[in-house]
Design a protein around this motif. Structure first.
Motif, PDB file in Angstrom:
ATOM      1  N   ASP A 248      22.254  30.026  22.745  1.00  0.00           N
ATOM      2  CA  ASP A 248      21.200  29.040  22.538  1.00  0.00           C
ATOM      3  C   ASP A 248      20.047  29.357  23.483  1.00  0.00           C
ATOM      4  O   ASP A 248      20.098  30.335  24.251  1.00  0.00           O
ATOM      5  N   ASP A 249      18.994  28.543  23.457  1.00  0.00           N
ATOM      6  CA  ASP A 249      17.797  28.836  24.259  1.00  0.00           C
ATOM      7  C   ASP A 249      18.114  28.888  25.754  1.00  0.00           C
ATOM      8  O   ASP A 249      17.613  29.758  26.475  1.00  0.00           O
ATOM      9  N   GLU A 250      18.953  27.955  26.220  1.00  0.00           N
ATOM     10  CA  GLU A 250      19.270  27.923  27.649  1.00  0.00           C
ATOM     11  C   GLU A 250      20.059  29.152  28.062  1.00  0.00           C
ATOM     12  O   GLU A 250      19.766  29.773  29.094  1.00  0.00           O
ATOM     13  N   LEU A 251      21.047  29.536  27.253  1.00  0.00           N
ATOM     14  CA  LEU A 251      21.864  30.701  27.591  1.00  0.00           C
ATOM     15  C   LEU A 251      21.039  31.984  27.519  1.00  0.00           C
ATOM     16  O   LEU A 251      21.202  32.892  28.340  1.00  0.00           O
ATOM     17  N   ALA A 252      20.146  32.057  26.530  1.00  0.00           N
ATOM     18  CA  ALA A 252      19.282  33.233  26.422  1.00  0.00           C
ATOM     19  C   ALA A 252      18.357  33.340  27.633  1.00  0.00           C
ATOM     20  O   ALA A 252      18.123  34.445  28.153  1.00  0.00           O
ATOM     21  N   GLN A 253      17.852  32.200  28.097  1.00  0.00           N
ATOM     22  CA  GLN A 253      16.993  32.217  29.281  1.00  0.00           C
ATOM     23  C   GLN A 253      17.768  32.668  30.514  1.00  0.00           C
ATOM     24  O   GLN A 253      17.271  33.460  31.326  1.00  0.00           O
ATOM     25  N   ASN A 254      18.990  32.185  30.641  1.00  0.00           N
ATOM     26  CA  ASN A 254      19.827  32.602  31.772  1.00  0.00           C
ATOM     27  C   ASN A 254      20.153  34.092  31.697  1.00  0.00           C
ATOM     28  O   ASN A 254      20.191  34.783  32.723  1.00  0.00           O
ATOM     29  N   ALA A 255      20.392  34.585  30.480  1.00  0.00           N
ATOM     30  CA  ALA A 255      20.667  36.011  30.301  1.00  0.00           C
ATOM     31  C   ALA A 255      19.467  36.849  30.721  1.00  0.00           C
ATOM     32  O   ALA A 255      19.607  37.904  31.349  1.00  0.00           O
ATOM     33  N   LEU A 256      18.268  36.382  30.375  1.00  0.00           N
ATOM     34  CA  LEU A 256      17.049  37.108  30.733  1.00  0.00           C
ATOM     35  C   LEU A 256      16.854  37.120  32.250  1.00  0.00           C
ATOM     36  O   LEU A 256      16.544  38.163  32.838  1.00  0.00           O
ATOM     37  N   ILE A 257      17.042  35.971  32.882  1.00  0.00           N
ATOM     38  CA  ILE A 257      16.878  35.898  34.341  1.00  0.00           C
ATOM     39  C   ILE A 257      17.858  36.822  35.034  1.00  0.00           C
ATOM     40  O   ILE A 257      17.511  37.544  35.981  1.00  0.00           O
ATOM     41  N   PHE A 258      19.106  36.824  34.566  1.00  0.00           N
ATOM     42  CA  PHE A 258      20.104  37.706  35.168  1.00  0.00           C
ATOM     43  C   PHE A 258      19.694  39.160  35.023  1.00  0.00           C
ATOM     44  O   PHE A 258      19.805  39.953  35.967  1.00  0.00           O
ATOM     45  N   ALA A 259      19.227  39.540  33.837  1.00  0.00           N
ATOM     46  CA  ALA A 259      18.813  40.926  33.609  1.00  0.00           C
ATOM     47  C   ALA A 259      17.653  41.316  34.523  1.00  0.00           C
ATOM     48  O   ALA A 259      17.639  42.424  35.089  1.00  0.00           O
ATOM     49  N   LEU A 260      16.684  40.418  34.700  1.00  0.00           N
ATOM     50  CA  LEU A 260      15.533  40.707  35.554  1.00  0.00           C
ATOM     51  C   LEU A 260      15.965  40.908  37.008  1.00  0.00           C
ATOM     52  O   LEU A 260      15.504  41.840  37.684  1.00  0.00           O
ATOM     53  N   VAL A 261      16.843  40.029  37.480  1.00  0.00           N
ATOM     54  CA  VAL A 261      17.325  40.156  38.865  1.00  0.00           C
ATOM     55  C   VAL A 261      18.065  41.471  39.061  1.00  0.00           C
ATOM     56  O   VAL A 261      17.863  42.188  40.053  1.00  0.00           O
ATOM     57  N   MET A 262      18.917  41.805  38.110  1.00  0.00           N
ATOM     58  CA  MET A 262      19.700  43.039  38.227  1.00  0.00           C
ATOM     59  C   MET A 262      18.789  44.269  38.214  1.00  0.00           C
ATOM     60  O   MET A 262      18.982  45.212  38.986  1.00  0.00           O
TER      61      MET A 262
END
Length: 451
Positions: free
Chosen positions: A142-156
């Protein structure tokens, strides 16, 4: 032609002034450096069993599958855009780590590689933005999980550590690298325990994983700066043109080694995403757990490969091709015996480990674990082949072979997934590993024969 006695002397010792303590080289240094890496990674492997147990039992198969798909997506993007600058630092820095003037040249090489790391990270962030938006519907985010996935990818992606990794390895400071490698599992275990006792949600576990990547990167840079402060001047970031001129062939090697590493890495990470795409998060969770356990149980494969890559470059630069041939023969025998031992251990303890760590709902991952561990053991048996090619004139050959294996693997993966599900995907990994062993073994021996 040199006698066997001379070859043995070339491998086992560097000629030093009378009374000087002999420096470890060849097999001895590979084993010593692998021991340091195993200390850090082995420590991490033990801790990973605890935090994986918490994750799997808390999130369940489907929840752990979503967690695996998010982290796997970030890792796949990182493999595509991240330059393998640690290989460049070792390949071109091995001849410039001694002497004041050479150290200055080494520093300029480090500056160039640091800028490449930054460029790769920025490119990866842009790619991640579009990739996560495209994959979200297929993975059920969903939108929240996709946003969290994006943030994690950016940090990594922004947790850059490839260049300092190369510095520590070429400087033969595998002890410091071991301490840096211990950061991730330590932070993850502590963070996982805190989340477990407070608010055990997927988003919070992701935050712990992201924090571990940041602290890991900071640790590597601090260790590299402390050990090699003479080459870490910020001014080297503005001397990239000179660094490129001083290291002839660096552009070609960078392109070839990066493409080769990307193909090799994606062939392992893409399987998880394809399983999740076609079968779903539950199958992805089983596959990921089996994959992580097989990696933990066969971690020595990766560690030996890293130690070998540093050693073959140092030996070729300092002692020549004849010493390399002796190292190749001895290392090959050692690796084949170690690979066979590892798979026997996995067969013996794999099923009990799954049951006691994650519970009965994860037992269907046992066949996957055996297949993936067998693939890792085959890779271990041939761990010296690719480093041998990359240390000499075989970088193009290595890339061609990686591309061939990648195409064959993707084909077998799709066919196996269609007929046998996740088990077919794991079987494709094993067959691809065997093909890679044969192709790289033949190519490495030919490369050595040419000197």
């Amino acid at each position: 032609m040199r006698s066997d006695a001379c070859l043995t002397m070339a491998e086992e010792a560097v000629i030093e002034p009378t009374g000087a303590k002999p420096e470890k080289t060849g097999i001895k240094r590979i084993i010593a450096n692998t021991g340091w890496l195993l200390g850090g990674k082995g420590f991490g492997g033990i801790l990973s069993l605890f935090y994986l147990a918490i994750l799997t039992r808390t999130l369940g198969v489907a929840g752990f599958g979503q967690f695996a798909l998010i982290t796997g997506t970030a890792q796949a993007i990182a493999l595509i855009v991240t330059f393998q600058t640690w290989q460049v630092v070792i390949r071109f820095g091995a001849r410039n780590i001694k002497g004041a003037e050479n150290r200055q040249q080494f520093g300029r090489l480090v500056g160039l590689c640091t800028l490449l790391d930054i460029a790769g990270a920025v490119t990866g962030c842009i790619l991640a933005y579009f990739a996560v938006g495209w994959l979200a519907p297929f993975f059920g985010w969903d939108d929240e999980l996709a946003q969290n996935a994006l943030i994690f990818a950016l940090v990594m992606l922004l947790s850059i550590k490839s260049t300092p990794t190369g510095i520590l390895r070429v400087e033969n400071r595998f002890d410091l690298a071991a301490y840096a490698e211990a950061i991730i599992p330590t932070v993850r275990l502590i963070g996982t325990l805190i989340v477990w006792f407070t608010d055990p949600r997927l988003i919070n576990f992701l935050a712990v994983w992201a924090l571990s990547e940041v602290i890991h990167a900071i640790g590597y840079w601090l260790f590299a700066a402390w050990n090699s402060r003479d080459i870490m001047s910020p001014r080297n970031l503005f001397r990239v043109k000179r660094a490129a001129r001083e290291n002839r062939g660096i552009g070609e090697f960078l392109l070839i080694s990066n493409l080769g590493s990307t193909l090799a890495g994606l062939s392992q990470n893409i399987s998880l995403l394809i399983v999740g795409y076609f079968v779903g998060p539950t199958a992805a969770g089983l596959y990921r757990l089996a994959s992580q356990l097989s990696v933990a149980m066969t971690k020595i494969s990766v560690l030996l490969s890293r130690a070998i890559f540093a050693e073959v470059n140092l030996m070729r630069a300092q002692q020549g091709a004849e010493a390399m041939k002796v190292l190749f023969r001895k290392a090959s025998r050692m690796l084949f015996m170690t690979g066979g031992t590892v798979i026997l251990i996995v067969v013996a303890i794999g099923q009990p480990a799954l049951f006691y760590m994650s519970g009965p709902e994860f037992l269907p991952a046992y066949p996957l674990l055996i297949l993936l561990a067998a693939a890792a053991s085959v890779d271990l048996a041939g761990a010296i082949y690719e480093p041998t090619l990359l240390s000499g004139s075989g970088a193009r050959t290595a890339l061609k072979l990686q591309a061939t294996v990648a195409v064959l693997f993707i084909t077998m993966l799709l066919v196996g997934l269609h007929f046998f599900g996740a088990t077919g995907a794991a079987g494709a990994m094993l067959v691809a590993a065997i093909i890679r062993l044969v192709l790289f073994g033949v190519a490495a021996r030919r490369n050595l024969a040419k000197g």
